[in-house]
Design an enzyme around this catalytic site. Structure first.
Site, short mmCIF file in Angstrom:
data_model
loop_
_atom_site.label_atom_id
_atom_site.label_comp_id
_atom_site.label_asym_id
_atom_site.label_seq_id
_atom_site.Cartn_x
_atom_site.Cartn_y
_atom_site.Cartn_z
CG ASP A 1 32.02 -0.76 55.44
OD1 ASP A 1 33.23 -0.81 55.24
OD2 ASP A 1 31.30 0.18 55.08
CG HIS B 1 25.66 1.16 49.47
ND1 HIS B 1 25.57 2.05 48.43
CD2 HIS B 1 26.94 1.16 49.88
CE1 HIS B 1 26.77 2.55 48.21
NE2 HIS B 1 27.62 2.04 49.08
N1 ACO Z 1 19.31 -1.12 59.58
C1 ACO Z 1 17.98 -0.95 59.73
N2 ACO Z 1 17.20 -0.21 58.91
C2 ACO Z 1 17.82 0.39 57.88
C3 ACO Z 1 19.21 0.27 57.65
C4 ACO Z 1 19.96 -0.52 58.55
N3 ACO Z 1 21.26 -0.69 58.38
N4 ACO Z 1 19.55 0.99 56.56
C5 ACO Z 1 18.43 1.55 56.12
N5 ACO Z 1 17.38 1.20 56.92
C6 ACO Z 1 15.98 1.55 56.73
C7 ACO Z 1 15.68 3.00 57.11
O1 ACO Z 1 15.34 3.12 58.48
C8 ACO Z 1 14.56 3.33 56.17
O2 ACO Z 1 13.39 2.76 56.69
P1 ACO Z 1 11.94 3.49 56.43
O3 ACO Z 1 11.77 3.52 54.94
O4 ACO Z 1 10.97 2.63 57.14
O5 ACO Z 1 12.08 4.85 57.03
C9 ACO Z 1 14.92 2.56 54.90
O6 ACO Z 1 15.70 1.45 55.35
C10 ACO Z 1 15.71 3.38 53.91
O7 ACO Z 1 16.79 3.95 54.61
P2 ACO Z 1 17.62 5.22 54.18
O8 ACO Z 1 18.27 5.81 55.36
O9 ACO Z 1 16.75 6.08 53.34
O10 ACO Z 1 18.68 4.56 53.26
P3 ACO Z 1 19.87 5.31 52.70
O11 ACO Z 1 20.03 4.76 51.35
O12 ACO Z 1 19.74 6.76 52.83
O13 ACO Z 1 21.02 4.89 53.72
C11 ACO Z 1 22.90 3.96 54.68
C12 ACO Z 1 22.10 4.20 53.39
C13 ACO Z 1 23.28 5.28 55.35
C14 ACO Z 1 24.18 3.22 54.28
C15 ACO Z 1 22.05 3.09 55.63
O14 ACO Z 1 21.63 1.92 54.99
C16 ACO Z 1 22.79 2.78 56.92
O15 ACO Z 1 22.80 3.58 57.84
N6 ACO Z 1 23.46 1.57 57.00
C17 ACO Z 1 24.25 1.23 58.14
C18 ACO Z 1 25.60 1.93 58.06
C19 ACO Z 1 26.54 1.33 57.04
O16 ACO Z 1 26.68 0.13 56.92
N7 ACO Z 1 27.20 2.22 56.27
C20 ACO Z 1 28.17 1.82 55.27
C21 ACO Z 1 27.75 2.23 53.93
S1 ACO Z 1 28.87 1.53 52.75
C22 ACO Z 1 30.21 2.59 52.70
O17 ACO Z 1 30.19 3.73 53.04
C23 ACO Z 1 31.43 1.97 52.19
#
Ligand code: ACO
Length: 427
Positions: free
Chosen positions: A365, A308
């Protein structure tokens, strides 16, 4: 070009160069950079708004490091346990819980506004039968602006409140009709003898020619889902609503913009994506392969329902949903192998260094798709239910924004395109 740096020093004594630090009631303080460009000719660069407070707001507080979510100061877990969605909507909109008298009036207003103009039903008929309910909701909610535009003055607080109530009241029938239309089933109307969530269920699943006895356990679980999704401060869809509203746009059009923003898989579409992922994983034996894929930077696969932007700890909503999922599945006597996969996946991921180091925890979710499916909702309705719930938050932010006076939002950019050049002469 040599790289230049700005050093920020926080001090108690003002000087000419100083930018004020604003203190909130809770959470991090914010540097007031409103005069940055005028004083220094510099813009603030923050793509994705990771360090930007786009507004002041008194509605919802999220402490992502400690897994805290408060609506108007009340913890989400307590509201999910002891309140109901309509009361929460009132709280978000008005700042305080309603007195019994205020609650009665609010229920009455919702009951008076929950029907759709019959001409609105023509909009549903214009869609392809297989249209995604979110596509239908974007269109139909936007179309409502055509019905209430000229008679509404958004400078008038009473008109504003009426628009907000109308949106909350009409959303159950809009969401239900966006589904029943695809099934070819005639749409049932709201029943004012039922509560808000029971009405969603009877309009979604009932036939017009028969009674629909609502299961109170299912209705309570749905109500809890609505409470948990009602608001989440300045997320993408809420910021979209605020940005659209800053121009003075019609509230129905603003909420339609919010629905569009919510639809994406990185936001409200994630619970649908979680379920698809769990189905794809198919069995507990395939979990290690899925975890390895999620960690592989050359693979676009992510563990949906994990991570998140704000929560770097457990999303407090995920625990409530997990408990509710177990209760409803056991009440309905459903054994869902996807729940088993989800629980094992969570267990493994929470011990895996990759997820631990990046502070990736299950979000709201992760379990909500399993719960909604057990309640009978088809997968493409999951985000529509989220939109229905989030309408309470969107209208509250819309109402709050109307009282501010900073005018239209206008972000700037760091231009990286071509410098001015001459158009080549045509031969
Ligand atoms: N699976 C694997 N790796 C992940 C995930 C994931 N779900 N989420 C983040 N990471 C990793 C990224 O690849 C990144 O790795 P790195 O540092 O080696 O490059 C690190 O964790 C940080 O990721 P960011 O993308 O910078 O995290 P951000 O805070 O921007 O993203 C997000 C948040 C978009 C929710 C992300 O975690 C994601 O895509 N999750 C899956 C989708 C999801 O569940 N969305 C619902 C959000 S809740 C809502 O809207 C109600």
């Amino acid at each position: 070009m040599t790289q230049k740096y700005v050093k920020a020093v926080i001090s108690d004594t003002p000087d000419e160069a100083a930018l004020p630090v604003l203190e909130g009631a809770l959470g991090p303080s914010a540097v007031d950079i409103q005069t940055l460009y005028a004083r220094y000719g510099l813009l603030a660069y923050d793509p994705g708004f990771r360090s930007t407070a786009s507004c002041k707001s008194a509605i919802t507080f999220v402490d992502g490091d400690n897994g805290v979510l408060l609506y108007r100061g009340y913890p989400i877990e307590e509201l999910a346990e002891h309140s109901d969605f309509v009361e929460v909507a009132y709280l978000l909109m008005n700042g305080e819980l309603p007195t019994p008298e205020q609650r009665k009036t609010f229920d009455l207003l919702i009951g008076q506004s929950n029907l759709l103009h019959e001409q609105i039903m023509n909009f549903f008929r214009g869609f392809r039968r297989d249209a995604h309910p979110m596509a239908v909701m974007v269109g139909v909610v936007g179309a409502l602006s055509a019905f209430y535009h000229d008679v509404m003055d958004i400078r008038n607080p009473e008109d504003r409140m009426l628009a907000a109530v109308r949106l909350i009241a009409k959303m159950p029938m809009i969401a239900a009709a966006s589904y029943t239309y695809s099934t070819g089933r005639p749409q049932r109307y709201p029943n004012n003898r039922l509560d808000y969530s029971s009405n969603v269920l009877q309009m979604m699943f009932g036939q017009p020619n028969d009674d629909y006895p609502v299961d109170p356990v299912v209705a309570r679980a749905l109500d809890r889902i609505l409470i948990l999704h009602a608001d989440h401060e300045q997320n993408a869809s809420t910021s979209t609503v605020r940005l659209a509203a800053s121009s003075g746009a019609n509230p129905f059009a603003c909420i339609s913009a919010g629905i569009a923003s919510l639809w994406g898989p990185a936001h409200g579409g994630a619970n649908e994506a979680v379920l698809k992922m769990l189905m794809e994983i198919g069995s507990v034996d395939n979990i290690p392969k899925a975890i390895a894929r999620a960690k592989d930077k050359n693979d676009s696969f992510r563990l949906m329902g994990f991570g998140h932007r704000i929560y770097k700890n457990f999303d407090p909503r995920s625990r409530v949903i997990q408990k509710s999922t177990h209760e409803v599945l056991s009440h309905l006597g459903i054994h869902d192998p996807l729940l088993e996969i989800a629980m094992r996946l969570e267990e493994i991921a929470l011990k895996d260094d990759y997820f631990v180091e990046r502070k990736l925890y299950p979000n709201v979710d992760f379990y909500s798709g399993i719960l909604l499916r057990a309640m009978g909702f088809p997968m493409n309705m999951f985000t529509a239910i989220f939109a229905l719930a989030r309408t309470a938050g969107w209208v509250s932010h819309w109402l709050e924004l109307q009282q501010e006076s900073h005018g239209i939002d206008r972000p700037r950019q760091l231009y990286v395109g071509k410098a001015k050049r001459k158009l080549p002469t045509k031969k």
